[in-house]
Design an enzyme around this catalytic site. Structure first.
Site, PDB file in Angstrom:
ATOM      1  N   GLY A   1      38.645  43.774  45.537  1.00 28.42           N
ATOM      2  CA  GLY A   1      39.434  43.811  44.310  1.00 28.42           C
ATOM      3  C   GLY A   1      39.606  42.464  43.650  1.00 28.42           C
ATOM      4  N   LYS A   2      38.730  41.499  43.996  1.00 24.65           N
ATOM      5  CA  LYS A   2      38.919  40.142  43.433  1.00 24.65           C
ATOM      6  C   LYS A   2      38.618  40.081  41.937  1.00 24.65           C
ATOM      7  CE  LYS A   2      34.450  38.305  45.035  1.00 24.65           C
ATOM      8  NZ  LYS A   2      34.035  39.565  45.711  1.00 24.65           N
ATOM      9  N   THR A   3      37.607  40.845  41.475  1.00 26.05           N
ATOM     10  CA  THR A   3      37.348  40.848  40.025  1.00 26.05           C
ATOM     11  C   THR A   3      38.505  41.498  39.275  1.00 26.05           C
ATOM     12  OG1 THR A   3      34.937  40.886  40.320  1.00 26.05           O
ATOM     13  CG2 THR A   3      35.792  41.657  38.205  1.00 26.05           C
TER      14      THR A   3
ATOM     15  N   GLU B   1      27.719  38.642  36.991  1.00 29.64           N
ATOM     16  CA  GLU B   1      27.006  39.820  37.505  1.00 29.64           C
ATOM     17  C   GLU B   1      27.369  41.111  36.791  1.00 29.64           C
ATOM     18  OE1 GLU B   1      27.855  40.527  41.589  1.00 29.64           O
ATOM     19  OE2 GLU B   1      30.020  40.707  41.305  1.00 29.64           O
TER      20      GLU B   1
ATOM     21  N   ARG C   1      36.700  47.684  31.798  1.00 24.56           N
ATOM     22  CA  ARG C   1      37.659  47.485  32.891  1.00 24.56           C
ATOM     23  C   ARG C   1      38.985  46.950  32.341  1.00 24.56           C
ATOM     24  NH1 ARG C   1      34.774  45.205  38.323  1.00 24.56           N
ATOM     25  NH2 ARG C   1      36.899  45.622  39.042  1.00 24.56           N
TER      26      ARG C   1
ATOM     27  N   GLN D   1      32.913  34.673  47.287  1.00 26.44           N
ATOM     28  CA  GLN D   1      32.728  35.651  48.353  1.00 26.44           C
ATOM     29  C   GLN D   1      33.166  35.043  49.684  1.00 26.44           C
ATOM     30  OE1 GLN D   1      31.993  38.730  48.061  1.00 26.44           O
ATOM     31  NE2 GLN D   1      30.208  39.152  46.798  1.00 26.44           N
TER      32      GLN D   1
ATOM     33  N   ARG E   1      32.381  31.431  51.761  1.00 24.24           N
ATOM     34  CA  ARG E   1      30.940  31.198  51.872  1.00 24.24           C
ATOM     35  C   ARG E   1      30.611  29.800  51.384  1.00 24.24           C
ATOM     36  NH1 ARG E   1      27.365  36.060  49.803  1.00 24.24           N
ATOM     37  NH2 ARG E   1      28.404  36.987  51.603  1.00 24.24           N
TER      38      ARG E   1
ATOM     39  N   GLY F   1      32.741  24.303  53.052  1.00 23.36           N
ATOM     40  CA  GLY F   1      33.191  22.914  53.172  1.00 23.36           C
ATOM     41  C   GLY F   1      33.708  22.271  51.910  1.00 23.36           C
TER      42      GLY F   1
END
Length: 415
Positions: free
Chosen positions: A188-190, A213, A222, A334, A353, A356
């Protein structure tokens, strides 16, 4: 002539790229020797300031007889020009001017050692020694700003998210911050980012959302589903809308049209593109927010063999852009699959992802966790409601903790 061969272009290019630097220029036009430089300052004097559209129009009309338009484009897009280095660029140009001025006077005296030329040389030496690029007293400025805030004369620059459960922990966003929001796919991040964008834009902030994307049309659908609270899947079959739903969507469309929220659906986004958008926004408004969905799909301005190094370069540049352009950048990211193999599914910062550089550069890191994403045995909510934890894993200037949200998957709404 290339940029690194002409120090004057470093100064002029910085002004073209960041027009607000014109007020920090302490050098005089006569201290520049390059013909394009002198024409640039003549243009500013004639027009009582710098208007980029007029500068570019004049360049396209006259090209080399004025300033080649390609050179102006080079200045606008040069990633080696930094706003924070403007004072140093001026110092270097001034040193060249001082050396040349002193050299000319010395040669004149050497060729004709008269009393008058000796006096002229002494005057030139005094003049050259008196020249300096005035540096801003940043300490004094900061103290003055804090005193004004403490006295209530001005309000601190704070951008509230519009969610009390989040603002109670972090206070709000501040210009110059890089915020990273991490989650596993389909958590649900978008939707979270779109709800933040709507809340921020509704409060009068200017928001630019880069979707790497998803198309602009899908993002807009949306947004409308969230605003109208109409199920998103109905947009695939418009005949399925009831009259009441159509009215709600029409009302949301009118409201959305007036919002300062712009969607960019370019699938090849680089830090330089974000920098240009941040610069454009700064020239037209205050309280600017850029949202990127999502960071690890971005491309670097240069090439690296290691994708991890590319992401680190991107995140570092985003932080620099936020600071120099005084905007807030919210970058989605992500989480790696490592979280799936653990008993405790709640994410931690190391799950990001290529983590660092992102961990280091971010002022805040939000990690989204949905229990029903992993625990499928629970009875689904009939309204599509899920409880989401927004874990504030890092916050340089405020509290960490967890803000609780209700996420309605069918409409994309966060409450």
């Amino acid at each position: 002539m290339m940029m690194n061969e002409n120090l004057e272009y470093m100064v002029i290019g910085s002004i073209v790229k960041y027009p607000e630097l014109l007020s920090d220029l302490t050098l005089k036009p006569e201290m520049f020797y390059d013909p394009y430089s002198t024409r640039f300052f003549s243009f500013i004097e004639k027009n009582n300031g710098l208007e980029l559209a007029a500068l570019y129009h004049t360049a396209k009309k006259y090209e080399a007889d004025f300033i080649p338009s390609a050179l102006i484009e080079q200045w606008r897009n040069d990633e080696l020009l930094f706003k924070s280095h403007f004072t140093q660029y001026q110092i270097e140009v001034l040193e060249v001017f001082k050396a040349k001025t002193l050299s000319d006077a010395s040669i004149q005296y050497s060729n004709n050692p008269t009393k008058e030329n000796r006096q002229h040389l002494n005057e030139v030496m005094q003049y050259v020694n008196s020249l300096e690029v005035s540096k801003r007293d940043s300490k004094k400025e900061v103290i003055g700003e804090i005193v004004k805030e403490l006295s209530g004369e001005v309000k601190p620059s704070l951008i509230k998210t519009g969610y009390s459960q989040l603002d109670n922990l972090i206070g709000g966003f501040e210009p110059g911050q890089l915020i990273v929001v991490g989650a596993r796919p389909s958590t649900g991040k978008t939707a979270f980012a779109l709800n933040l964008a709507l809340k921020l834009a509704d409060k009068g902030n200017h928001v630019s959302l880069f979707s790497l994307e998803t198309t602009n049309k899908k993002i807009t659908q949306r947004i409308l589903a969230t605003m109208s609270r109409v199920q998103l899947n109905k947009f695939k079959v418009p005949d399925s809308f009831t009259d009441d739903e159509q009215d709600k969507i029409a009302e949301s469309l009118e409201k959305y049209k007036d919002m300062s929220l712009v969607v960019h659906d370019n699938d090849h986004v680089t830090p330089s593109m974000i920098s240009r958008e941040a610069s454009r926004m700064k020239q037209t408004a205050k309280n600017n927010v850029i949202i990127i969905d999502y960071l690890t799909l971005m491309m670097p301005d240069g090439k690296h063999r290691d994708r991890r190094l590319e992401v680190e370069e991107i995140s570092r540049k985003l932080k620099i852009i936020a600071k120099e352009q005084k905007c807030v950048i919210i970058a989605l990211s992500q989480l790696n699959r490592g979280v799936e193999s653990r008993t405790e599914k709640r994410p931690v910062m190391s799950d990001l992802r290529e983590a660092g550089g992102i961990e280091q550069d971010a002022d805040m890191v939000f990690l989204l966790y949905r229990d029903d994403y992993y625990n499928r045995t629970k009875e689904p909510d009939p309204f599509g409601k899920s409880d989401i934890e927004c874990i504030i894993a890092k916050s340089k200037d405020s509290a960490t903790g967890t803000a609780l949200f209700s996420f309605y998957k069918t409409t994309g709404g966060f409450f």
